[in-house]
Design an enzyme around this catalytic site. Structure first.
Site, PDB file in Angstrom:
ATOM      1  N   ARG A 141      31.612  -8.934 -31.739  1.00  0.00           N
ATOM      2  CA  ARG A 141      32.635  -8.853 -32.785  1.00  0.00           C
ATOM      3  C   ARG A 141      32.308  -9.869 -33.871  1.00  0.00           C
ATOM      4  O   ARG A 141      31.379 -10.655 -33.760  1.00  0.00           O
ATOM      5  CB  ARG A 141      34.024  -9.120 -32.199  1.00  0.00           C
ATOM      6  N   ASP A 177      26.609 -10.824 -25.401  1.00  0.00           N
ATOM      7  CA  ASP A 177      27.973 -11.345 -25.436  1.00  0.00           C
ATOM      8  C   ASP A 177      28.538 -11.311 -24.023  1.00  0.00           C
ATOM      9  O   ASP A 177      27.911 -10.766 -23.107  1.00  0.00           O
ATOM     10  CB  ASP A 177      28.842 -10.508 -26.381  1.00  0.00           C
ATOM     11  N   ASP A 202      25.890 -14.960 -20.888  1.00  0.00           N
ATOM     12  CA  ASP A 202      26.521 -16.254 -21.153  1.00  0.00           C
ATOM     13  C   ASP A 202      25.421 -17.172 -21.672  1.00  0.00           C
ATOM     14  O   ASP A 202      24.470 -17.492 -20.949  1.00  0.00           O
ATOM     15  CB  ASP A 202      27.116 -16.802 -19.860  1.00  0.00           C
ATOM     16  N   TYR A 219      33.735 -29.376 -31.659  1.00  0.00           N
ATOM     17  CA  TYR A 219      33.100 -28.374 -32.516  1.00  0.00           C
ATOM     18  C   TYR A 219      32.187 -29.035 -33.546  1.00  0.00           C
ATOM     19  O   TYR A 219      31.031 -28.627 -33.721  1.00  0.00           O
ATOM     20  CB  TYR A 219      34.181 -27.546 -33.212  1.00  0.00           C
ATOM     21  N   LYS A 261      28.065 -28.662 -33.872  1.00  0.00           N
ATOM     22  CA  LYS A 261      27.442 -28.059 -35.047  1.00  0.00           C
ATOM     23  C   LYS A 261      26.495 -29.027 -35.754  1.00  0.00           C
ATOM     24  O   LYS A 261      25.486 -28.610 -36.321  1.00  0.00           O
ATOM     25  CB  LYS A 261      28.528 -27.539 -35.998  1.00  0.00           C
ATOM     26  N   THR A 305      37.127 -14.137 -39.951  1.00  0.00           N
ATOM     27  CA  THR A 305      36.840 -13.592 -38.627  1.00  0.00           C
ATOM     28  C   THR A 305      38.029 -13.907 -37.716  1.00  0.00           C
ATOM     29  O   THR A 305      39.019 -14.491 -38.141  1.00  0.00           O
ATOM     30  CB  THR A 305      35.574 -14.223 -38.033  1.00  0.00           C
ATOM     31  N   THR A 337      41.259  -7.040 -36.541  1.00  0.00           N
ATOM     32  CA  THR A 337      40.189  -6.061 -36.678  1.00  0.00           C
ATOM     33  C   THR A 337      40.405  -5.203 -37.922  1.00  0.00           C
ATOM     34  O   THR A 337      41.471  -4.617 -38.120  1.00  0.00           O
ATOM     35  CB  THR A 337      40.118  -5.163 -35.434  1.00  0.00           C
TER      36      THR A 337
END
Length: 257
Positions: free
Chosen positions: A16, A37, A60, A151, A155, A186, A193
């Site tokens: 996705r 995924d 994974d 996070y 990154k 996203t 969606t």
């Protein structure tokens, strides 16, 4: 124009969001794509939608055995030339209100997953005569935010890992670069969606150079460039798709055209 004709790509986190849009774009430009995924229903549905050049594999990214599975599958399709390390998760909490398990869960997917992917791709890309590894970092791999310590750490780490890998793998014509999206519409941004960004979605960005949220296709287009031979002399570099976020903000109290 088939900019990726004959190329085989693995895209992680591709069931996705940005990954799915990237898979679709790569196939439109001639690539064969492995959609990797853990979202099996979404991944299978996307592969069926995209046709015979799309192949879904449950993986994974923090598991070495799953990377072996992905590489073995790619060799059945041709020479692996492209890897997009896109899979990522986010945990929002202050440092004081999080714990080591919270932190490591993010690190394992975002940072370790990218490392394992790079390492797994080396041998098949050497055999192919070269390749392109595209690590999806973030604007938060260039700056930081409160509440996103895990996070942000992951990154920034992906950015540094990319530079080391670029230096090590350059002699084998394997290029390694980072893409740094800003705010992209996203699921991580709250998108539903097929929904289009609303005025409310764009409101946060009103003082950015481009005063709107970014779209997944705009990130996918950058990955397409890096996967193609058009970027043949680019490696170890950061490519921003952030609407000018890193440039700075438009301040209303100062003159502006």
């Amino acid at each position: 124009m088939n900019r990726l004709a004959g190329k085989v790509a693995i895209i992680t986190g591709a069931a996705r969001g940005m990954g799915a849009v990237t898979a679709k774009l790569f196939i439109e430009h001639g690539a064969t794509v492995i959609i990797a995924d853990i979202l099996d229903d979404a991944g299978e549905e996307l592969a069926n939608e995209l046709g015979h050049k799309a192949h879904y594999i449950h993986a994974d990214v923090s598991c070495e055995a799953d990377w072996t599975k992905l590489i073995n599958a790619s060799t059945q399709l041709g020479a692996l030339t492209t890897l997009v390390n896109n899979a990522a998760i986010l945990h929002a909490a202050s440092i004081a209100d999080s714990n080591a398990d919270d932190y490591m869960r993010v690190i394992k997917v975002n940072q370790l997953g990218s490392y394992l992917g790079i390492r797994a791709a080396i041998a098949p890309m050497k055999q192919a005569g070269g390749g392109s590894i595209i690590n999806i970092s973030s604007i938060d791999g260039l700056q930081a935010k409160n509440g996103l310590s895990a996070y942000v750490s992951s990154k920034w780490a992906v950015r540094g890992l990319t530079k080391s890998a670029a230096i090590e793998l350059g002699p084998y014509n394997i290029r390694v670069n980072t893409v740094h999206p800003g705010g992209i519409f996203t699921a991580m941004h709250g998108a539903e969606t097929n929904a289009e960004p609303s005025e409310q979605d764009n409101a946060f960005y009103q003082n950015h150079a481009l005063p709107r949220v970014g779209l997944p296709l705009e990130v996918a287009n950058m990955s397409l460039f890096l996967a193609s031979d058009e970027s043949s002399y680019s490696t170890g570099a950061e490519f921003l798709v952030d609407g000018g976020w890193q440039a700075g903000l438009r301040l209303n109290m100062l003159p502006s055209s």
